[in-house]
Design an enzyme around this catalytic site. Sequence first.
Site, PDB file in Angstrom:
ATOM      1  N   PHE A 502      10.177  67.121  -3.965  1.00  0.00           N
ATOM      2  CA  PHE A 502      10.456  68.058  -2.834  1.00  0.00           C
ATOM      3  C   PHE A 502       9.726  67.481  -1.498  1.00  0.00           C
ATOM      4  O   PHE A 502       9.736  68.040  -0.558  1.00  0.00           O
ATOM      5  CB  PHE A 502      10.190  69.316  -3.133  1.00  0.00           C
ATOM      6  CG  PHE A 502      11.078  70.020  -4.070  1.00  0.00           C
ATOM      7  CD1 PHE A 502      12.470  70.259  -3.814  1.00  0.00           C
ATOM      8  CD2 PHE A 502      10.728  70.264  -5.331  1.00  0.00           C
ATOM      9  CE1 PHE A 502      13.254  71.021  -4.658  1.00  0.00           C
ATOM     10  CE2 PHE A 502      11.558  70.691  -6.084  1.00  0.00           C
ATOM     11  CZ  PHE A 502      12.622  71.262  -5.950  1.00  0.00           C
ATOM     12  N   GLU A 504       5.701  65.173  -0.320  1.00  0.00           N
ATOM     13  CA  GLU A 504       4.564  64.544  -0.790  1.00  0.00           C
ATOM     14  C   GLU A 504       3.615  65.383  -1.593  1.00  0.00           C
ATOM     15  O   GLU A 504       3.442  66.524  -1.371  1.00  0.00           O
ATOM     16  CB  GLU A 504       3.817  63.998   0.419  1.00  0.00           C
ATOM     17  CG  GLU A 504       4.311  62.631   0.956  1.00  0.00           C
ATOM     18  CD  GLU A 504       3.756  62.553   2.278  1.00  0.00           C
ATOM     19  OE1 GLU A 504       3.230  63.384   3.069  1.00  0.00           O
ATOM     20  OE2 GLU A 504       4.078  61.380   2.864  1.00  0.00           O
ATOM     21  N   ASP A 616      10.762  69.447 -20.550  1.00  0.00           N
ATOM     22  CA  ASP A 616      10.685  68.108 -19.984  1.00  0.00           C
ATOM     23  C   ASP A 616       9.256  67.585 -20.557  1.00  0.00           C
ATOM     24  O   ASP A 616       8.524  66.964 -19.762  1.00  0.00           O
ATOM     25  CB  ASP A 616      10.984  68.070 -18.582  1.00  0.00           C
ATOM     26  CG  ASP A 616      10.953  66.520 -17.968  1.00  0.00           C
ATOM     27  OD1 ASP A 616      11.165  65.722 -18.889  1.00  0.00           O
ATOM     28  OD2 ASP A 616      10.944  66.413 -16.904  1.00  0.00           O
TER      29      ASP A 616
END
EC number: 2.7.10.1
Length: 819
Positions: A502, A504, A616
């Site tokens: 989305f 830095e 994940d």
Amino acid sequence: MRGSGPRGAGHRRTQGRGGGDDTPRVPASLAGCYSAPLKGPLWTCLLLCAALRTLLASPSNEVNLLDSRTVMGDLGWIAFPKNGWEEIGEVDENYAPIHTYQVCKVMEQNQNNWLLTSWISNEGASRIFIELKFTLRDCNSLPGGLGTCKETFNMYYFESDDENGRSIKENQYIKIDTIAADESFTELDLGDRVMKLNTEVRDVGPLSKKGFYLAFQDVGACIALVSVRVYYKKCPSVVRHLAIFPDTITGADSSQLLEVSGSCVNHSVTDDPPKMHCSAEGEWLVPIGKCMCKAGYEEKNGTCQAPSPVTNVKKGKIAKNSISLSWQEPDRPNGIILEYEIKYFEKDQETSYTIIKSKETSITAEGLKPASVYVFQIRARTAAGYGVFSRRFEFETTPVFAASNDQSQIPIIAVSVTVGVILLAVMIGFLLSGRRCGYSKAKQDPEEEKMHFHNGHIKLPGVRTYIDPHTYEDPNQAVHEFAKEIEASCITIERVIGAGEFGEVCSGRLKLPGKRELPVAIKTLKVGYTEKQRRDFLGEASIMGQFDHPNIIHLEGVVTKSKPVMIVTEYMENGSLDTFLKKNDGQFTVIQLVGMLRGIAAGMKYLSDMGYVHRDLAARNILINSNLVCKVSDFGLSRVLEDDPEAAYTTRGGKIPIRWTAPEAIAFRKFTSSSDVWSYGIVMWEVVSYGERPYWEMTNQDVIKAVEEGYRLPSPMDCPAALYQLMLDCWQKDRNSRPKFDEIVNMLDKLIRNPSSLKTLVNASSRVSTLLAEHGSLGSGAYRSVGEWLEAIKMGRYTEIFMENGYSSMDAVAQVTLE
Ligand code: ACK
């Protein structure tokens, strides 16, 4: 030479201490030496001086570079001519050698006797001091010696970077000074057993090389050089005005003041770093500025500490299953007390304890065993943190018969049960209605929070479960339920450390009012985001904010009221685990690696207890801090793994990180804590192989096919057999046969407690045969030679074994089966 020697006089320049002030009486223990026949006038005093060594300690601001009194072996000094200075081979009362050099050529003309030390490192000091202790014979007391007898000697130095660069050329030495005695001795002194030991100190500087040699030149005196001490001065590390000033070597110049900055002690701060000045004599002078204890801390003995301990704990009502306690606020709260933490356990059962948090100064511990002694400890928390625990207070519950024998209690019990049932029904209704209209953390968190621990792990008696932010109609509400809003002005962004899906990722500092400044990681939402992107971005905070565990990345808060929108988390100095391991290949002990795995397993156990499935789990989604503590991170809301570059689209359309995912999750999206366990097995493999890519360069399709066919990753190099077995257990096809995270944690704890169990490694030949079978039937078409294939799977060093055994082509390798 007994009874000879001229009167002492002469020149003296004394630095600091020194002078002929040491005039000790002969100790009674040495009196025997005098009745023995003396070899010469000097021998006597040497023995005396040796006895003195124990009295001579260096001050704390002097750092010795050489002290001849403490050198046990050969000093390595050389004399020339050979018949000049001679070392006296004596030992003291403890049989330690006395390195004393004497020369006494008072009757001979034209003396030029040199004594050269070995190389002395200056250890970075540019000004050094030389302290000499010596005795010198009075020329007047030497019959007939006056013509040639001297009462001085000379000291020189020669700078050199080279330890072996001792020069014997006189003209290369620079004179430091002519040394004379304040007190010389006569025959009479020997008779009176009074020693006249001289101490002279000289300094040399500035020095520009790494070290130097000293030289002593005698031109016809009667001297015994009893000790040589070479040192530099430092201002020793001190704490002044709550600032620590480090050890500081004094300057090169005798009048130089060095300005030194101090750093604030823990829990103290300052706007302007305090300063002090280090004088050439090694004294701290002129302090400027000070540090102040942070709010909530109190200054004590140069440190700042949190609230003082709770001291006054009183028992209240005690029943068979409960104990009520009350206490007073600590004497020195050092801030506003936010809550108390009460730890208790059954006596002698400390590993299984309960913690209650309370904002009040009283609690009732319930669910206790009758007639049992419980130990209680209490500590207070302010904005500055926890104080220390109080001492242990022991109270005993009443015996069981006290209540059961009492018939009069029956109506009370009946009423209590009825009231209890009603209350329970009301609570269930309340909770259910709460779930429908949106979870309220504040409502669910009672004033008193109770957690059970066993061997350091939280036992969750059905306490908190994870709430999916999707269940909220308005996801913004979920964010504010679970995450604190932070004012952007409290955040200082320092540098960009990476890129997220989305926007830095930066590192920076967070300073909340009344709290100490923290290093933080800041994820930003890039400009021009859609409403969905904002929701998904903040979704991670809604999830993370529900967790509180040392192995789960901690959310500090969010910035949503200004732009850019940010998620602020604790800072993990070593970044993501996969990159960190690759950078430090082979650098850790097995126990360190198992420690990392244990942390990850503990975090995952917490998540599975909360009912959260990660989906994940991979080394790239674990962060590691400077203490090598691993924390699970990356809690995407959609969990379609948009932000994971490893995630690939499956035939069913979902995006999945194939190499880390259990077959049932790939095949029919059956994601459970058991599929997380599969991924955990892959993480174990990544950790033990220092960040190797699972299944190397095989394609995702090959990986899916291979795993379906029963192929499993081979053991990493040098992998303890117990760890590889655990990996294989995590990769059981039947998900119900895989271990649970609590079992994994227990297993790893056992290994850590018994490190010898990690010594048995998976042996190389079984690794090779596994590889033969498993890789041989797979992906072999991609490689032109066996060597290339083995290189690709990091097994290049086995090429020769393959060749010797007739596996010289990929076709031959491909024929090999597991059997
Ligand atoms: O491997 P890294 O340095 O660790 O690069 C990635 C990058 O940001 C993009 O995710 C780093 N990162 C993410 N969260 C944190 C954190 N809490 N502390 C330190 N580094 C972080 C990560």
